[in-house]
Design a protein around this motif. Structure first.
Motif, PDB file in Angstrom:
ATOM      1  N   THR A  84     -24.711 -58.926   1.040  1.00 51.32           N
ATOM      2  CA  THR A  84     -24.165 -59.789   2.081  1.00 51.32           C
ATOM      3  C   THR A  84     -23.605 -59.031   3.272  1.00 51.32           C
ATOM      4  OG1 THR A  84     -22.057 -59.831   0.876  1.00 51.32           O
ATOM      5  CG2 THR A  84     -23.618 -61.630   0.463  1.00 51.32           C
ATOM      6  N   HIS A  85     -22.969 -57.887   3.031  1.00 49.65           N
ATOM      7  CA  HIS A  85     -22.274 -57.175   4.095  1.00 49.65           C
ATOM      8  C   HIS A  85     -23.045 -55.946   4.604  1.00 49.65           C
ATOM      9  CE1 HIS A  85     -19.142 -59.809   2.742  1.00 49.65           C
ATOM     10  NE2 HIS A  85     -18.256 -59.310   3.582  1.00 49.65           N
ATOM     11  N   ASP A  86     -23.573 -55.142   3.694  1.00 50.11           N
ATOM     12  CA  ASP A  86     -24.274 -53.932   4.118  1.00 50.11           C
ATOM     13  C   ASP A  86     -25.666 -54.265   4.672  1.00 50.11           C
ATOM     14  OD1 ASP A  86     -22.040 -52.613   3.206  1.00 50.11           O
ATOM     15  OD2 ASP A  86     -22.958 -51.966   1.316  1.00 50.11           O
ATOM     16  N   LEU A  87     -26.429 -55.025   3.913  1.00 48.71           N
ATOM     17  CA  LEU A  87     -27.784 -55.385   4.343  1.00 48.71           C
ATOM     18  C   LEU A  87     -27.816 -56.631   5.217  1.00 48.71           C
ATOM     19  CD1 LEU A  87     -29.708 -54.745   0.991  1.00 48.71           C
ATOM     20  CD2 LEU A  87     -29.612 -53.263   3.002  1.00 48.71           C
ATOM     21  N   ARG A  88     -26.732 -57.405   5.211  1.00 44.75           N
ATOM     22  CA  ARG A  88     -26.641 -58.648   5.991  1.00 44.75           C
ATOM     23  C   ARG A  88     -27.838 -59.555   5.718  1.00 44.75           C
ATOM     24  NH1 ARG A  88     -22.462 -58.388   9.668  1.00 44.75           N
ATOM     25  NH2 ARG A  88     -23.315 -60.109  10.926  1.00 44.75           N
ATOM     26  N   LEU A  89     -28.186 -59.638   4.427  1.00 47.25           N
ATOM     27  CA  LEU A  89     -29.234 -60.519   3.912  1.00 47.25           C
ATOM     28  C   LEU A  89     -30.653 -60.090   4.286  1.00 47.25           C
ATOM     29  CD1 LEU A  89     -27.620 -64.050   4.490  1.00 47.25           C
ATOM     30  CD2 LEU A  89     -27.234 -62.434   2.624  1.00 47.25           C
ATOM     31  N   ARG A  90     -30.813 -58.857   4.800  1.00 45.09           N
ATOM     32  CA  ARG A  90     -32.146 -58.378   5.164  1.00 45.09           C
ATOM     33  C   ARG A  90     -32.676 -57.405   4.114  1.00 45.09           C
ATOM     34  NH1 ARG A  90     -29.285 -58.371  10.065  1.00 45.09           N
ATOM     35  NH2 ARG A  90     -30.250 -59.660  11.703  1.00 45.09           N
ATOM     36  N   ASP A  91     -33.933 -57.519   3.782  1.00 39.55           N
ATOM     37  CA  ASP A  91     -34.590 -56.586   2.856  1.00 39.55           C
ATOM     38  C   ASP A  91     -33.796 -56.440   1.557  1.00 39.55           C
ATOM     39  OD1 ASP A  91     -36.575 -56.015   4.833  1.00 39.55           O
ATOM     40  OD2 ASP A  91     -35.165 -54.634   5.790  1.00 39.55           O
ATOM     41  N   THR A  92     -33.439 -57.557   0.980  1.00 37.09           N
ATOM     42  CA  THR A  92     -32.555 -57.560  -0.192  1.00 37.09           C
ATOM     43  C   THR A  92     -33.303 -57.625  -1.516  1.00 37.09           C
ATOM     44  OG1 THR A  92     -32.355 -59.973  -0.167  1.00 37.09           O
ATOM     45  CG2 THR A  92     -30.765 -58.723   1.140  1.00 37.09           C
ATOM     46  N   GLY A  93     -34.632 -57.700  -1.486  1.00 36.46           N
ATOM     47  CA  GLY A  93     -35.408 -57.935  -2.701  1.00 36.46           C
ATOM     48  C   GLY A  93     -35.016 -57.104  -3.908  1.00 36.46           C
ATOM     49  N   PRO A  94     -35.040 -55.782  -3.822  1.00 32.64           N
ATOM     50  CA  PRO A  94     -34.710 -54.963  -5.000  1.00 32.64           C
ATOM     51  C   PRO A  94     -33.284 -55.187  -5.500  1.00 32.64           C
ATOM     52  CG  PRO A  94     -35.885 -53.666  -3.369  1.00 32.64           C
ATOM     53  CD  PRO A  94     -35.544 -54.960  -2.705  1.00 32.64           C
ATOM     54  N   ASP A  95     -32.330 -55.266  -4.582  1.00 33.29           N
ATOM     55  CA  ASP A  95     -30.941 -55.449  -4.994  1.00 33.29           C
ATOM     56  C   ASP A  95     -30.713 -56.845  -5.579  1.00 33.29           C
ATOM     57  OD1 ASP A  95     -29.360 -52.955  -3.897  1.00 33.29           O
ATOM     58  OD2 ASP A  95     -30.751 -53.551  -2.315  1.00 33.29           O
ATOM     59  N   LEU A  96     -31.280 -57.849  -4.944  1.00 30.35           N
ATOM     60  CA  LEU A  96     -31.131 -59.214  -5.448  1.00 30.35           C
ATOM     61  C   LEU A  96     -31.771 -59.353  -6.818  1.00 30.35           C
ATOM     62  CD1 LEU A  96     -30.260 -62.157  -5.002  1.00 30.35           C
ATOM     63  CD2 LEU A  96     -32.475 -62.542  -3.877  1.00 30.35           C
ATOM     64  N   ASN A  97     -32.961 -58.818  -6.984  1.00 30.96           N
ATOM     65  CA  ASN A  97     -33.650 -58.918  -8.276  1.00 30.96           C
ATOM     66  C   ASN A  97     -32.886 -58.202  -9.374  1.00 30.96           C
ATOM     67  OD1 ASN A  97     -35.701 -60.377  -7.067  1.00 30.96           O
ATOM     68  ND2 ASN A  97     -37.014 -58.590  -6.746  1.00 30.96           N
ATOM     69  N   ALA A  98     -32.317 -57.039  -9.056  1.00 31.22           N
ATOM     70  CA  ALA A  98     -31.556 -56.286 -10.055  1.00 31.22           C
ATOM     71  C   ALA A  98     -30.306 -57.049 -10.460  1.00 31.22           C
ATOM     72  CB  ALA A  98     -31.179 -54.913  -9.502  1.00 31.22           C
ATOM     73  N   PHE A  99     -29.644 -57.657  -9.483  1.00 29.90           N
ATOM     74  CA  PHE A  99     -28.428 -58.415  -9.797  1.00 29.90           C
ATOM     75  C   PHE A  99     -28.752 -59.639 -10.639  1.00 29.90           C
ATOM     76  CE2 PHE A  99     -25.297 -61.737  -8.794  1.00 29.90           C
ATOM     77  CZ  PHE A  99     -24.144 -61.099  -9.239  1.00 29.90           C
ATOM     78  N   ILE A 100     -29.766 -60.380 -10.244  1.00 27.97           N
ATOM     79  CA  ILE A 100     -30.136 -61.580 -11.004  1.00 27.97           C
ATOM     80  C   ILE A 100     -30.531 -61.207 -12.430  1.00 27.97           C
ATOM     81  CG2 ILE A 100     -31.776 -63.480 -11.174  1.00 27.97           C
ATOM     82  CD1 ILE A 100     -29.691 -63.855  -9.006  1.00 27.97           C
ATOM     83  N   ALA A 101     -31.272 -60.124 -12.587  1.00 23.66           N
ATOM     84  CA  ALA A 101     -31.689 -59.698 -13.925  1.00 23.66           C
ATOM     85  C   ALA A 101     -30.481 -59.372 -14.793  1.00 23.66           C
ATOM     86  CB  ALA A 101     -32.604 -58.480 -13.817  1.00 23.66           C
ATOM     87  N   ALA A 102     -29.465 -58.756 -14.188  1.00 24.51           N
ATOM     88  CA  ALA A 102     -28.278 -58.388 -14.956  1.00 24.51           C
ATOM     89  C   ALA A 102     -27.418 -59.605 -15.284  1.00 24.51           C
ATOM     90  CB  ALA A 102     -27.454 -57.358 -14.175  1.00 24.51           C
ATOM     91  N   ILE A 103     -27.146 -60.441 -14.286  1.00 26.46           N
ATOM     92  CA  ILE A 103     -26.166 -61.509 -14.466  1.00 26.46           C
ATOM     93  C   ILE A 103     -26.709 -62.681 -15.277  1.00 26.46           C
ATOM     94  CG2 ILE A 103     -26.568 -62.989 -12.455  1.00 26.46           C
ATOM     95  CD1 ILE A 103     -23.197 -61.501 -13.615  1.00 26.46           C
ATOM     96  N   THR A 104     -28.026 -62.868 -15.314  1.00 27.00           N
ATOM     97  CA  THR A 104     -28.562 -63.968 -16.110  1.00 27.00           C
ATOM     98  C   THR A 104     -28.444 -63.695 -17.604  1.00 27.00           C
ATOM     99  OG1 THR A 104     -30.779 -63.032 -15.707  1.00 27.00           O
ATOM    100  CG2 THR A 104     -30.125 -64.930 -14.370  1.00 27.00           C
ATOM    101  N   GLY A 105     -27.929 -62.528 -17.965  1.00 33.34           N
ATOM    102  CA  GLY A 105     -27.574 -62.289 -19.356  1.00 33.34           C
ATOM    103  C   GLY A 105     -26.458 -63.212 -19.828  1.00 33.34           C
ATOM    104  N   LEU A 106     -25.791 -63.865 -18.890  1.00 34.29           N
ATOM    105  CA  LEU A 106     -24.763 -64.848 -19.250  1.00 34.29           C
ATOM    106  C   LEU A 106     -25.380 -66.150 -19.757  1.00 34.29           C
ATOM    107  CD1 LEU A 106     -22.274 -64.310 -16.289  1.00 34.29           C
ATOM    108  CD2 LEU A 106     -21.843 -63.808 -18.702  1.00 34.29           C
ATOM    109  N   GLN A 107     -26.674 -66.313 -19.573  1.00 34.30           N
ATOM    110  CA  GLN A 107     -27.427 -67.464 -20.068  1.00 34.30           C
ATOM    111  C   GLN A 107     -26.801 -68.780 -19.587  1.00 34.30           C
ATOM    112  OE1 GLN A 107     -28.830 -66.813 -24.268  1.00 34.30           O
ATOM    113  NE2 GLN A 107     -27.568 -64.975 -24.135  1.00 34.30           N
ATOM    114  N   GLU A 108     -26.516 -69.698 -20.516  1.00 30.88           N
ATOM    115  CA  GLU A 108     -26.011 -71.014 -20.129  1.00 30.88           C
ATOM    116  C   GLU A 108     -24.588 -70.976 -19.590  1.00 30.88           C
ATOM    117  OE1 GLU A 108     -24.424 -70.453 -24.235  1.00 30.88           O
ATOM    118  OE2 GLU A 108     -26.305 -69.965 -23.189  1.00 30.88           O
ATOM    119  N   LYS A 109     -23.916 -69.839 -19.723  1.00 34.00           N
ATOM    120  CA  LYS A 109     -22.548 -69.712 -19.207  1.00 34.00           C
ATOM    121  C   LYS A 109     -22.521 -69.269 -17.747  1.00 34.00           C
ATOM    122  CE  LYS A 109     -20.659 -68.580 -23.769  1.00 34.00           C
ATOM    123  NZ  LYS A 109     -19.827 -67.634 -24.555  1.00 34.00           N
TER     124      LYS A 109
END
Length: 256
Positions: A84-109
């Motif tokens: 949000t701050h460093d990339l300002r929403l540009r070219d975020t694919g690798p970082d966004l994908n890595a975050f989603i992959a990690a945080i979806t370990g919370l499953q239904e929570k």
């Protein structure tokens, strides 16, 4: 009355659960740090994860959060500031994908993921925001907190509604309170205001400042399936007390 998960509308709590100065208040003085989350979850049904704004969570940490929380608990992580701050929403694919992959370990929570935009991110950057929203996974909920008044316009609400992303309603100096529902969920954050000292907050009845929010929350609940809300420690210096007051004002009881 106790929370009933199948009928739950409000998921209220605080921003973070690991504040050391809550020892002796929410947590016993001798409680191990590792027990904080389980104790917190006996009082509140959700928590905002501030830590993820600064650091990518490890799979081990995510697994521990999942394991130490009740079945009906909700985590609302902050999207990393690199996106949000460093990339300002540009070219975020690798970082966004890595975050989603990690945080979806919370499953239904996993509750909605919070995007906190910089104060200097203004409406002239709406095309970049729109392009970023197009990249978000459809099976995860998101909420956006704007911090500049130029976003207070119908085109913003329309953009969020088109992507089913929640507008974050704030009690804060950077935006007026603007209750809007642009998704299946609503999201509220209580920041507090400069000039109101923590001592002044502590010495007054917290219900006086929070009571006007009851009508707002109930109106949001009529428009959304769930209402998430989090009190930041900066609101009065002791967020758990204020979160508890909100629950009492809404007629909700302590978790069991």
């Amino acid at each position: 009355m106790p929370f009933e998960s199948e009928h739950r509308t409000y998921y209220l709590g605080t921003s973070g659960w690991s504040h050391r100065d809550w020892a002796g208040k929410l947590y016993p003085l001798d409680m191990p740090f590792s027990d904080y989350l389980e104790t917190y979850a006996r009082h509140f049904s959700a928590v905002e994860i501030e830590h993820t704004f600064y650091d990518m969570p490890t799979p081990q940490a995510v697994q521990a959060w999942y394991r130490r929380s009740p079945d009906d608990f909700q985590f609302c992580p902050c999207l990393p500031r690199r996106i949000t701050h460093d990339l300002r929403l540009r070219d975020t694919g690798p970082d966004l994908n890595a975050f989603i992959a990690a945080i979806t370990g919370l499953q239904e929570k996993l509750g909605p993921i919070l995007l906190q935009l910089p104060e200097n991110f203004r409406v002239n950057e709406q095309p970049q925001l729109a392009a970023f929203l197009d990249t978000l996974p459809q099976d995860v909920q998101f909420a956006i907190e704007f911090r500049h008044g130029s976003w207070l316009k119908d085109s913003t609400y329309g953009l969020l509604n088109a992507h089913r992303v929640a507008w974050v309603v704030v009690d804060a100096p950077f935006l007026p309170r603007t209750p809007r529902v642009t998704a299946d969920i609503a999201y509220v954050r209580w920041h507090g205001h400069p000039g109101i000292s923590q001592r002044t907050r502590h010495e007054t009845d917290p219900a006086a400042s929070l009571r006007p929010w009851v009508a707002v929350l109930r109106d949001l609940a009529r428009q959304a399936e769930r209402v998430y809300g989090f009190v930041r420690n900066s609101y009065s210096g002791y967020a758990p007390r204020d979160g508890t007051v909100l629950l009492e004002l809404l007629g909700e009881g302590e978790r069991k």
